[in-house]
Write a protein that holds these residues in place. Sequence first.
Motif, PDB file in Angstrom:
ATOM      1  N   ALA A 199       0.843  -1.197   0.000  1.00  0.00           N
ATOM      2  CA  ALA A 199       0.000   0.000   0.000  1.00  0.00           C
ATOM      3  C   ALA A 199       0.874   1.241   0.000  1.00  0.00           C
ATOM      4  N   ASP A 200       0.337   2.298  -0.572  1.00  0.00           N
ATOM      5  CA  ASP A 200       0.886   3.641  -0.402  1.00  0.00           C
ATOM      6  C   ASP A 200      -0.267   4.481   0.134  1.00  0.00           C
ATOM      7  N   ILE A 201      -0.292   4.685   1.438  1.00  0.00           N
ATOM      8  CA  ILE A 201      -1.412   5.391   2.053  1.00  0.00           C
ATOM      9  C   ILE A 201      -1.468   6.841   1.600  1.00  0.00           C
ATOM     10  N   SER A 202      -0.341   7.366   1.129  1.00  0.00           N
ATOM     11  CA  SER A 202      -0.320   8.764   0.694  1.00  0.00           C
ATOM     12  C   SER A 202      -0.998   8.968  -0.654  1.00  0.00           C
ATOM     13  N   THR A 203      -1.260   7.868  -1.389  1.00  0.00           N
ATOM     14  CA  THR A 203      -1.928   7.982  -2.691  1.00  0.00           C
ATOM     15  C   THR A 203      -3.197   7.145  -2.790  1.00  0.00           C
ATOM     16  N   GLY A 204      -3.392   6.200  -1.859  1.00  0.00           N
ATOM     17  CA  GLY A 204      -4.555   5.324  -1.920  1.00  0.00           C
ATOM     18  C   GLY A 204      -4.314   4.043  -2.683  1.00  0.00           C
ATOM     19  N   TYR A 205      -3.075   3.784  -3.082  1.00  0.00           N
ATOM     20  CA  TYR A 205      -2.759   2.562  -3.847  1.00  0.00           C
ATOM     21  C   TYR A 205      -2.734   1.359  -2.909  1.00  0.00           C
ATOM     22  N   PHE A 206      -3.342   0.249  -3.377  1.00  0.00           N
ATOM     23  CA  PHE A 206      -3.335  -0.976  -2.589  1.00  0.00           C
ATOM     24  C   PHE A 206      -3.357  -2.162  -3.549  1.00  0.00           C
ATOM     25  N   ALA A 207      -2.459  -3.120  -3.337  1.00  0.00           N
ATOM     26  CA  ALA A 207      -2.363  -4.268  -4.245  1.00  0.00           C
ATOM     27  C   ALA A 207      -1.923  -5.491  -3.469  1.00  0.00           C
ATOM     28  N   THR A 208      -2.171  -6.648  -4.064  1.00  0.00           N
ATOM     29  CA  THR A 208      -1.738  -7.897  -3.442  1.00  0.00           C
ATOM     30  C   THR A 208      -1.514  -8.953  -4.510  1.00  0.00           C
ATOM     31  N   THR A 209      -0.749  -9.974  -4.146  1.00  0.00           N
ATOM     32  CA  THR A 209      -0.492 -11.077  -5.072  1.00  0.00           C
ATOM     33  C   THR A 209       0.009 -12.285  -4.300  1.00  0.00           C
ATOM     34  N   GLU A 210      -0.043 -13.435  -4.940  1.00  0.00           N
ATOM     35  CA  GLU A 210       0.577 -14.653  -4.431  1.00  0.00           C
ATOM     36  C   GLU A 210       1.580 -15.145  -5.463  1.00  0.00           C
ATOM     37  N   LEU A 211       2.780 -15.509  -5.006  1.00  0.00           N
ATOM     38  CA  LEU A 211       3.842 -15.942  -5.910  1.00  0.00           C
ATOM     39  C   LEU A 211       4.368 -17.303  -5.460  1.00  0.00           C
ATOM     40  N   ASN A 249     -18.483  -9.962  -2.211  1.00  0.00           N
ATOM     41  CA  ASN A 249     -17.423 -10.973  -2.262  1.00  0.00           C
ATOM     42  C   ASN A 249     -16.163 -10.329  -2.827  1.00  0.00           C
ATOM     43  N   LEU A 250     -15.074 -11.085  -2.764  1.00  0.00           N
ATOM     44  CA  LEU A 250     -13.773 -10.553  -3.166  1.00  0.00           C
ATOM     45  C   LEU A 250     -13.360 -10.988  -4.566  1.00  0.00           C
ATOM     46  N   ASP A 251     -14.274 -11.644  -5.288  1.00  0.00           N
ATOM     47  CA  ASP A 251     -13.931 -12.156  -6.616  1.00  0.00           C
ATOM     48  C   ASP A 251     -13.491 -11.042  -7.561  1.00  0.00           C
ATOM     49  N   GLY A 252     -14.128  -9.888  -7.430  1.00  0.00           N
ATOM     50  CA  GLY A 252     -13.784  -8.771  -8.318  1.00  0.00           C
ATOM     51  C   GLY A 252     -12.370  -8.269  -8.143  1.00  0.00           C
ATOM     52  N   PHE A 253     -11.777  -8.589  -6.991  1.00  0.00           N
ATOM     53  CA  PHE A 253     -10.390  -8.189  -6.742  1.00  0.00           C
ATOM     54  C   PHE A 253      -9.410  -9.323  -7.052  1.00  0.00           C
ATOM     55  N   GLY A 254      -9.949 -10.451  -7.543  1.00  0.00           N
ATOM     56  CA  GLY A 254      -9.078 -11.577  -7.869  1.00  0.00           C
ATOM     57  C   GLY A 254      -8.581 -12.329  -6.655  1.00  0.00           C
ATOM     58  N   LEU A 255      -9.270 -12.169  -5.518  1.00  0.00           N
ATOM     59  CA  LEU A 255      -8.857 -12.854  -4.294  1.00  0.00           C
ATOM     60  C   LEU A 255      -9.725 -14.084  -4.056  1.00  0.00           C
ATOM     61  N   LYS A 256      -9.089 -15.192  -3.789  1.00  0.00           N
ATOM     62  CA  LYS A 256      -9.826 -16.410  -3.474  1.00  0.00           C
ATOM     63  C   LYS A 256     -10.188 -16.417  -1.990  1.00  0.00           C
ATOM     64  N   LYS A 257     -11.266 -17.117  -1.687  1.00  0.00           N
ATOM     65  CA  LYS A 257     -11.729 -17.191  -0.311  1.00  0.00           C
ATOM     66  C   LYS A 257     -10.685 -17.844   0.586  1.00  0.00           C
ATOM     67  N   ASN A 258     -10.454 -17.214   1.735  1.00  0.00           N
ATOM     68  CA  ASN A 258      -9.501 -17.722   2.735  1.00  0.00           C
ATOM     69  C   ASN A 258      -8.089 -17.909   2.170  1.00  0.00           C
ATOM     70  N   SER A 259      -7.724 -17.114   1.191  1.00  0.00           N
ATOM     71  CA  SER A 259      -6.390 -17.239   0.599  1.00  0.00           C
ATOM     72  C   SER A 259      -5.351 -16.509   1.450  1.00  0.00           C
ATOM     73  N   LEU A 260      -4.102 -16.858   1.231  1.00  0.00           N
ATOM     74  CA  LEU A 260      -3.014 -16.202   1.951  1.00  0.00           C
ATOM     75  C   LEU A 260      -2.919 -14.727   1.556  1.00  0.00           C
ATOM     76  N   ALA A 261      -3.228 -14.439   0.292  1.00  0.00           N
ATOM     77  CA  ALA A 261      -3.218 -13.043  -0.164  1.00  0.00           C
ATOM     78  C   ALA A 261      -4.262 -12.218   0.581  1.00  0.00           C
ATOM     79  N   ALA A 262      -5.452 -12.804   0.816  1.00  0.00           N
ATOM     80  CA  ALA A 262      -6.489 -12.098   1.567  1.00  0.00           C
ATOM     81  C   ALA A 262      -6.036 -11.838   3.007  1.00  0.00           C
ATOM     82  N   GLU A 263      -5.314 -12.762   3.576  1.00  0.00           N
ATOM     83  CA  GLU A 263      -4.845 -12.597   4.956  1.00  0.00           C
ATOM     84  C   GLU A 263      -3.865 -11.432   5.082  1.00  0.00           C
ATOM     85  N   VAL A 264      -2.880 -11.388   4.189  1.00  0.00           N
ATOM     86  CA  VAL A 264      -1.896 -10.299   4.304  1.00  0.00           C
ATOM     87  C   VAL A 264      -2.534  -8.954   3.968  1.00  0.00           C
ATOM     88  N   ALA A 265      -3.535  -8.980   3.079  1.00  0.00           N
ATOM     89  CA  ALA A 265      -4.248  -7.741   2.750  1.00  0.00           C
ATOM     90  C   ALA A 265      -5.034  -7.240   3.954  1.00  0.00           C
TER      91      ALA A 265
END
Length: 877
Positions: free
Chosen positions: A142-154, A224-240
């Motif tokens: 995240a960049d709180i100064s601009t409102g940017y927020f992103a996540t991914t799993e690798l 739901n979080l599908d629109g953000f590409g996040l799967k239910k109970n995923s590790l990416a959702a947890e860190v987000a």
Amino acid sequence: MEDFSTPMMKQYLAIKAQYKDCLLFFRLGDFYELFLDDAQIGATVLNITLTSRPRGKDGRIPMAGVPYHAVDSYLAKLVKAGYKVAICEQMSLPDKRGIVDREVIRIVTPGTVLDENALSKKDNNYIISLGIKDQILALAVADISTGYFATTELKFDNLQQTLADQLAKLNPSECLLSPELYKNFELLKVLKVSKNLNVYSFAEWSELTDRADNYLKKHFKVENLDGFGLKKNSLAAEVAAALIGYLKITQQSQIEHILKIVNFEDRDYLGLDRSTIINLELFSTIRDHDLRGSLLSVIDQTLTPMGGRMIKQWLIKPLINEVQINHRLDTVEVFVNDLAWREGISQMLSQIPDIERLLSRVSVGLGNARDLVNLKIALVKLLEVKQELVKSKLTLIKQINNNLSSKLDKVIELIDTQIAELPPIDLRIGSLIKEGVKPELDKLRTQVSKSRQWVATLEQTERQRTGISSLKVRFNKVFGFYIEVSKSNLNLIPDDYIRKQTLVNGERYITPDLKHHEEIILSAEEIINNLEYELFLEVVKKVLSQVKIIQQAAEAVGTLDCLVGFATLANQSGYTRPNLIKTGQIKITAGRHPVVEQLLEDKSFVPNDIYLDNREDQLLMVTGPNMAGKSVLIRQVALISLMAQIGCFVPAKKAELTIVDQIFVRSGASDVITANLSTFMVEMVETAFILNRATAKSLIIMDEIGRGTSTYDGISLAWAVAEHLIANPKVTPKTLFATHYHELQRLEEFYPQKIKNYSMAVEENGENLNFLHTFILGGASHSFGVAVAKLAGVPQSVIESARQKLKDLEKRDLPISNSLVQNDQADLNSFLERFLYKELIDLDIHQMTPLEALNKLSELKNKLRLLSYADNIPATS
């Protein structure tokens, strides 16, 4: 036990106990005070005076303070030093009836700084959170100064490599870990390698991640979080969820400007690893870590903070979609050809302030009325830009135009009709709201104005009435309004004067009428200030209801700014539009290095042609001396490809380029001591990464591989790596392979359909060299190392000694004579031990005749092809 029993210190210690990991800025009047250990740290880091206050009968409490009006500059220093700071404010006015209420209103950390002076205008200030499970690295940023927020799993095979790549792309200032992961010493070592990264354990991690899905849905107001590409109970959702929760805790607000999650999957963009980012010097030079000399310093012609931040994101994420790339190139071409239009838009862009950061400050409760006024000015400029873009039919321009929503008019009107043109920064002293917004407010202002007018004339009236020419009417916060008379004139005081205070040189008085107007002014002003603040908050709420369209507009401006900047660069530097092809070829005519050509002050850059494909010219073996330009040449090919895929024109007369999916650059490395990696181990880790990841669509730059070990080890590894890169008919990455191992030129004989020898031309004039910086077909005969050392200023005695040693070594390595191989079996063993490698040969030659041994040697030579000397061994004895 020393005494901490005063009510104020009890309050301080109770609040400090809740924020043990922070320095506590405790508001006392006009100062923020630090106590005890915090004071010691603050005095050292901030270079301020360490004082003390009484503690019990004999002790003292260490204390240090900073003025509240200058707090931001002190916060910036502490945060830069890696400290968190909790800001504890007075929430009630001192009324002498009890201790002032205080509470922490926000926590300032390296990744949550919002002060404009502490942030670089064109840099994102990223904070990340990490999770690791089952060979998966989850990352939220995240960049709180601009409102940017992103996540991914690798998915990863090598966590250190994968994490290092992400850190190189983001350069975050803060990293959050769960308390369990914070105990992972090996992970911390990897993270500590990243420059200026502060790593913290987040105590509330589990509380947030256990309900990650619901927590995120509630914040983003989605089903739901599908629109953000996040799967239910995923590790990416947890860190987000952990990161969103941390931002809310530190800001003590709902962070309403963070509206969406961007899923930045690496496969959507051209792949760049840490080594490539560093060796191409995209953002800073390797030697000085300086912006000057980087690719960014050349191509960044942006005029807005939004554009400056966006161009960095484009460099980190070059496109691989041909349609998207061509949309950018089409737009740049139009701006290149229409100078007047471009300059008009540039003039407008140069006047647009930082919309994203203005909005972010307002969202978290740090914004003031001037921020709203500046936001209004910015939005007015955006709509002017929108009018300029209407005439274009280009796809990308139309997208930009659509994102500059006409609804911005409503935000402009709201701010313009309610907020004063030049409001004060302090939100509690009134003068924020225009007249006509609220009748009640206007009525109170009229009352105050009449009373102030009465008070303003009182001094003159009383001087005339009393005959006291030195009489003064004054006001202060403690005593309110009063009439001051000197001692020499006390005999002239009227009967209706009521003594208020005795001074050394006079007396202060009040009159019934003055008291009446004082009450009107003070009581009405308090009501006015509170009412104006409430109205201000209402305006803020309405503005924040339009956050989405404002952020879209800011992003559109950033995009436009980058494209206009690319056109400006193309005109200034003579760049051309690259032509995207699908043949697998890279054909560059008169290509130049975008940075080096600008740094050359006394001579012009020598352009060169390059041709690569996936078939007959898949690997170019580039030889030649140091300083001849090998590294510049091979890197400029990578930079031209990268620039094309961000939508920029390129430094070449002509460029026909096949889109590449990854660019790998392997070059000299330094020891990563903190990660327990030697230079050679770093080289091999990076080489392994390339060989395991490269595809037929990749572009590989290999510069001096194998130099970190012995000569024979190095040659054998470099040879084997080159062979591997051309061996698989399904994986045929285009490769530029620069080396000083001239033995590798033999590869062209064995793979003429895949490998071509090239070199950098040099003219020899006696002992002097003339570097022509020209790329020519054919390999170099030798490396001229001693001659280059002479040019570098190495002492003449060393040069002479080196020349003699070189002659001696060259004599030893003369072609092998027939007599050598006709000697006894022991001599043949000695020959094999010397010129081949013990670790590569396991032959029982003692049972062979010399002829059989030579035949076996010939077979080995064809199989290994490690040494050019082997070609001189006769086929028969």
